[in-house]
Enzyme design. Structure first.
Site, PDB file in Angstrom:
ATOM      1  N   GLY A  45     -82.711 -83.620  -0.090  1.00  0.00           N
ATOM      2  CA  GLY A  45     -81.402 -82.977  -0.031  1.00  0.00           C
ATOM      3  C   GLY A  45     -80.408 -83.368  -1.105  1.00  0.00           C
ATOM      4  CG  ASP A  46     -77.525 -86.062  -3.176  1.00  0.00           C
ATOM      5  OD1 ASP A  46     -77.194 -85.160  -3.973  1.00  0.00           O
ATOM      6  OD2 ASP A  46     -76.889 -87.125  -3.043  1.00  0.00           O
ATOM      7  CB  ILE A  47     -83.412 -84.269  -6.043  1.00  0.00           C
ATOM      8  CG1 ILE A  47     -84.372 -84.568  -4.887  1.00  0.00           C
ATOM      9  CG2 ILE A  47     -84.068 -84.579  -7.384  1.00  0.00           C
ATOM     10  CD1 ILE A  47     -84.812 -86.021  -4.815  1.00  0.00           C
TER      11      ILE A  47
END
Length: 217
Positions: A45-47
């Site tokens: 979700g937060d690459i």
């Protein structure tokens, strides 16, 4: 202490193509494991670069899983369900600057949308484009905008559509490695597939990892 990946500026100026390719391949394998092989089919979700840590051999390690935010998403489709690991939940107002969203998929920026693995694939594609171009999708008032692009994905896609020379889009440092041209071009195509606007068109992370493994072998 493993340093965060920095794709533009002084820290990356000495990164060779083989090192950048190693970082891309390792990150893709890690995401593919989260998506396909972990006990639960997770979504990070937060690459983004600051969540990719490098060891002394430049092997990447995906960080910031945010286990305290772990939630369960119902559904049977692994591309649109699973555990969510990562930064702020999509339906919460982010306390980070808006420029962080340049790594997020278009559909991930819609308030109330549920996280999917396709989000991670898009974000990975942006990181890969950054590795290839040496340009950041983030705009910062403290640095020169000459190496930053407000929308890196659109900039690269437009370049390919208009048949702009590869030398105008790739990091100048890589131009010194003549042998890398064909490999860099192949990696660009992988990144463009990951950053398709339609999430259903994007490949699975396992396919992305497999395609990157073929480069340079």
């Amino acid at each position: 202490m493993v340093p965060p990946l920095k794709l533009n500026g002084q820290p990356s100026s000495s990164l060779s193509w083989s090192t950048r390719l190693r970082i891309a391949k390792g990150t893709a394998r890690g995401l593919a494991y989260l998506h396909e092989c972990s006990p639960r089919k997770f979504v990070h979700g937060d690459i983004k670069p600051s969540n990719i840590l490098l060891d002394s051999d430049f092997q990447p390690h995906i960080s910031d899983f945010g286990l305290n935010r772990l939630i369960t998403i119902t559904g049977n489709n692994p591309s649109s369900s699973g555990g969510f690991i990562g930064g702020a939940l999509p339906y919460l107002k982010s306390v980070q600057s808006e420029r962080t969203n340049n790594y997020k998929a278009p559909e991930a920026r819609v308030p109330g949308s549920k996280p999917t693995q396709k989000w991670d694939i898009y974000s990975f594609g942006v990181v890969l484009l950054e590795l290839l171009s040496g340009k950041s999708p983030e705009l910062s008032p403290t640095t020169s905008t000459s190496i930053e692009v407000p929308d890196l994905v659109k900039w690269v896609r437009k370049g390919f559509e208009e048949e702009v020379p590869l030398s105008d889009m790739v990091d100048p440092v890589l131009l010194q490695e003549v042998h890398a041209k064909k490999e860099v071009l192949a990696a660009f195509h992988v990144a463009l597939a990951c950053t398709e606007a339609d999430p259903e068109v994007r490949p699975r992370m396992k396919t992305v990892a497999e395609n990157l493994e073929k480069i340079g072998t």
